[in-house]
Scaffold this active site. Structure first.
Site, mmCIF file in Angstrom:
data_model
loop_
_atom_site.group_PDB
_atom_site.id
_atom_site.type_symbol
_atom_site.label_atom_id
_atom_site.label_comp_id
_atom_site.label_asym_id
_atom_site.label_seq_id
_atom_site.Cartn_x
_atom_site.Cartn_y
_atom_site.Cartn_z
ATOM 1 N N GLY A 49 0.768 -1.238 0.000
ATOM 2 C CA GLY A 49 0.000 0.000 0.000
ATOM 3 C C GLY A 49 0.798 1.287 0.000
ATOM 4 O O GLY A 49 0.341 2.293 -0.523
ATOM 5 N N ASP A 104 0.522 3.181 4.452
ATOM 6 C CA ASP A 104 -0.550 3.816 3.678
ATOM 7 C C ASP A 104 -1.656 4.336 4.585
ATOM 8 O O ASP A 104 -2.129 5.447 4.441
ATOM 9 C CB ASP A 104 -1.113 2.841 2.620
ATOM 10 C CG ASP A 104 -1.575 1.507 3.193
ATOM 11 O OD1 ASP A 104 -1.388 1.252 4.399
ATOM 12 O OD2 ASP A 104 -2.134 0.708 2.417
ATOM 13 N N ASP A 107 -5.593 2.346 10.668
ATOM 14 C CA ASP A 107 -7.026 2.225 10.926
ATOM 15 C C ASP A 107 -7.221 1.951 12.425
ATOM 16 O O ASP A 107 -7.250 2.874 13.222
ATOM 17 C CB ASP A 107 -7.553 1.094 10.025
ATOM 18 C CG ASP A 107 -9.056 0.924 10.057
ATOM 19 O OD1 ASP A 107 -9.752 1.873 10.470
ATOM 20 O OD2 ASP A 107 -9.545 -0.144 9.672
HETATM 21 P P1 5GP Z 1 -5.174 -1.560 11.099
HETATM 22 O O1 5GP Z 1 -4.312 -2.692 11.534
HETATM 23 O O2 5GP Z 1 -4.650 -0.193 11.447
HETATM 24 O O3 5GP Z 1 -6.612 -1.738 11.544
HETATM 25 O O4 5GP Z 1 -5.296 -1.665 9.550
HETATM 26 C C1 5GP Z 1 -4.307 -1.347 8.714
HETATM 27 C C2 5GP Z 1 -4.523 -1.988 7.382
HETATM 28 O O5 5GP Z 1 -5.924 -2.159 7.057
HETATM 29 C C3 5GP Z 1 -3.974 -1.101 6.299
HETATM 30 O O6 5GP Z 1 -2.605 -1.317 6.126
HETATM 31 C C4 5GP Z 1 -4.830 -1.490 5.116
HETATM 32 O O7 5GP Z 1 -4.289 -2.620 4.500
HETATM 33 C C5 5GP Z 1 -6.173 -1.871 5.712
HETATM 34 N N1 5GP Z 1 -7.151 -0.769 5.630
HETATM 35 C C6 5GP Z 1 -7.738 -0.126 6.655
HETATM 36 N N2 5GP Z 1 -8.591 0.813 6.226
HETATM 37 C C7 5GP Z 1 -8.545 0.760 4.874
HETATM 38 C C8 5GP Z 1 -9.213 1.526 3.839
HETATM 39 O O8 5GP Z 1 -10.029 2.435 4.052
HETATM 40 N N3 5GP Z 1 -8.887 1.200 2.554
HETATM 41 C C9 5GP Z 1 -8.005 0.214 2.244
HETATM 42 N N4 5GP Z 1 -7.781 -0.014 0.946
HETATM 43 N N5 5GP Z 1 -7.355 -0.516 3.192
HETATM 44 C C10 5GP Z 1 -7.630 -0.229 4.501
#
Ligand code: 5GP
Length: 178
Positions: A49, A104, A107
């Protein structure tokens, strides 16, 4: 003419234009230039990403730096935590280095927390987090995000490196689901 696109039966509209992204990425590079002046930081870019963000950002980073690319391999763990992600592809010594993680999107922060944990074991002198996108309302982990280009609401986005089912990474703008 419409700016809307469809990926995997889902509708998206332009949310952050390429010009706005370019301007903000340059600002973040300036902040890094200021904060790491006289140092030789090690950028660790998390594929897939962060590839476009990394490329654009580093064109504006001045002075010596190293760039390495890593991946997070996911597999279902047997433990209570369920999915475990392992950092792969890093074959450089990070001890006593200033590490800047390029992501990228942050979340929930779970991925970043795991990354920081694994990189910490390599004894860098500092770890900074630099992300293109941050969803503050989704953040559940206690992590410090040092640099975020854009804070966005809890809606799914694609483009500028981010995908849906592998599609959309090449888009120059960031699109939000409708
Ligand atoms: P976390 O571990 O912070 O919940 O999630 C991180 C990962 O979730 C990011 O690296 C990405 O791969 C995915 N992700 C979270 N939100 C989005 C979004 O709105 N769009 C996309 N394409 N990927 C997301």
């Amino acid at each position: 003419m419409t700016n809307n696109i469809e990926i995997a039966d889902k509708q998206f509209e332009i949310y952050i234009n390429a010009d706005v992204i370019a301007k903000r990425v340059k600002e973040i590079a300036s902040a890094l230039n200021h904060d790491f002046s006289g140092k030789t930081p090690v950028f660790i870019s998390v594929l897939n990403g962060a590839f476009m963000f990394t490329s654009d950002l580093l064109k504006h980073v001045e002075g010596a730096c190293e760039v390495h690319f890593v991946k997070l391999s996911s597999y279902s763990g047997t433990g209570s935590t369920g999915e475990v992600k392992q950092l792969v592809g890093l074959n450089t010594d990070l001890s006593n280095r200033d590490v800047i993680i390029l992501e990228d999107i942050v979340d929930t922060g779970l991925t970043m927390k795991m990354l920081i944990g694994q990189i910490s074991t390599m004894h860098p002198s500092s770890i900074s987090v630099c992300t293109l996108l941050l969803k503050p309302d989704a953040l559940v982990e206690d992590i410090k995000v040092n640099y975020a280009c854009f804070e966005i609401p809890e809606k799914f986005v694609v483009g500028y490196g981010l995908d849906l089912d592998g599609i959309g990474r090449n888009l120059p703008h960031i699109y939000q689901i409708i």
